[in-house]
Design an enzyme around this catalytic site. Sequence first.
Site, short mmCIF file in Angstrom:
data_model
loop_
_atom_site.label_atom_id
_atom_site.label_comp_id
_atom_site.label_asym_id
_atom_site.label_seq_id
_atom_site.Cartn_x
_atom_site.Cartn_y
_atom_site.Cartn_z
N GLU A 1 0.85 -1.20 0.00
CA GLU A 1 0.00 0.00 0.00
C GLU A 1 0.89 1.24 0.00
OE1 GLU A 1 -3.79 1.88 2.43
OE2 GLU A 1 -2.38 0.65 3.56
N LYS B 1 -9.77 1.91 -2.69
CA LYS B 1 -10.05 1.47 -1.32
C LYS B 1 -11.49 1.81 -0.94
CE LYS B 1 -7.69 1.70 3.18
NZ LYS B 1 -6.47 2.24 3.80
N CYS C 1 -5.78 -2.74 2.67
CA CYS C 1 -5.61 -2.50 4.10
C CYS C 1 -6.91 -2.66 4.91
CB CYS C 1 -4.96 -1.13 4.32
SG CYS C 1 -4.19 -0.98 5.95
#
Length: 272
Positions: free
Chosen positions: A40, A109, A150
């Site tokens: 990331e 995301k 994440c």
Amino acid sequence: FRLALIQLHVSTVKSDNLQRACGLVREASAKGAKVVALPECFNSPYGTQYFKEYAEKIPGETTQKLSETAKECSIYLVGGSIPEEDGGKLYNTCTVFGPDGAMLAKHRKVHLFDINIPGKIQFKESETLSPGNSLSVFDTPYCKMGLGICYDIRFAEMAQIYGQKGCQMLIYPGAFNLTTGPAHWELLQRGRAVDNQVYVATVSPARDEKASYVAWGHSTVVNPWGEVIAKAGAEETVVYTEIDLKKLAEIRQQIPILSQKRCDVYGIEMKK
């Protein structure tokens, strides 16, 4: 097939990050990796104060370089994530490129990292970032793969939908911190793997104690039985592991939870 996870040390110099990332991708390819993943925020320090300055359009400089490197090495390259600018908004975005250099997926995301653990850590991605609104699957000759970034790993429904769509591997570029990392990083990966009988790979930046946000590191691969089969420490490194899809098929046959789900009683669906 052989998977490589690149736990990159990320500096404040974008060109250096990009150059070193592509160099390590080439090294992984030379050692037989067919699928290579970056962490990331690999071209930028992780922090709301950096996202605007480092953001790029897609396609742009970073994704062009990733495309060229994937083609040069003839691999599937999961390009970690970068800050993306589009229409005046910023996103935390992962791109995937195939062996011909074509972009196979672009995942923004979905769940923004807004947390507050008093005395430990406070972080609010939504100060600068906008959320993505779709899930992302891509095909390889080996298996179908699903993407998250994440914080996305904490949302079990997302992984379940990927399982329903036929994914056998989930890849999460991520940067957990020194509070959430030791507590939940491995636990979440093992949970997602066992729940859905899939391989789960997470790719973190290397730990930099001097950074404003200190990443936990420990990029990991978990098999569908919930076993950790590869794990990095905190330093910059490349983790290699063999992904055995026969083992995955055996586990699904032995404990057939996918066919035993009571879809007449409950269900999880994707809205868009």
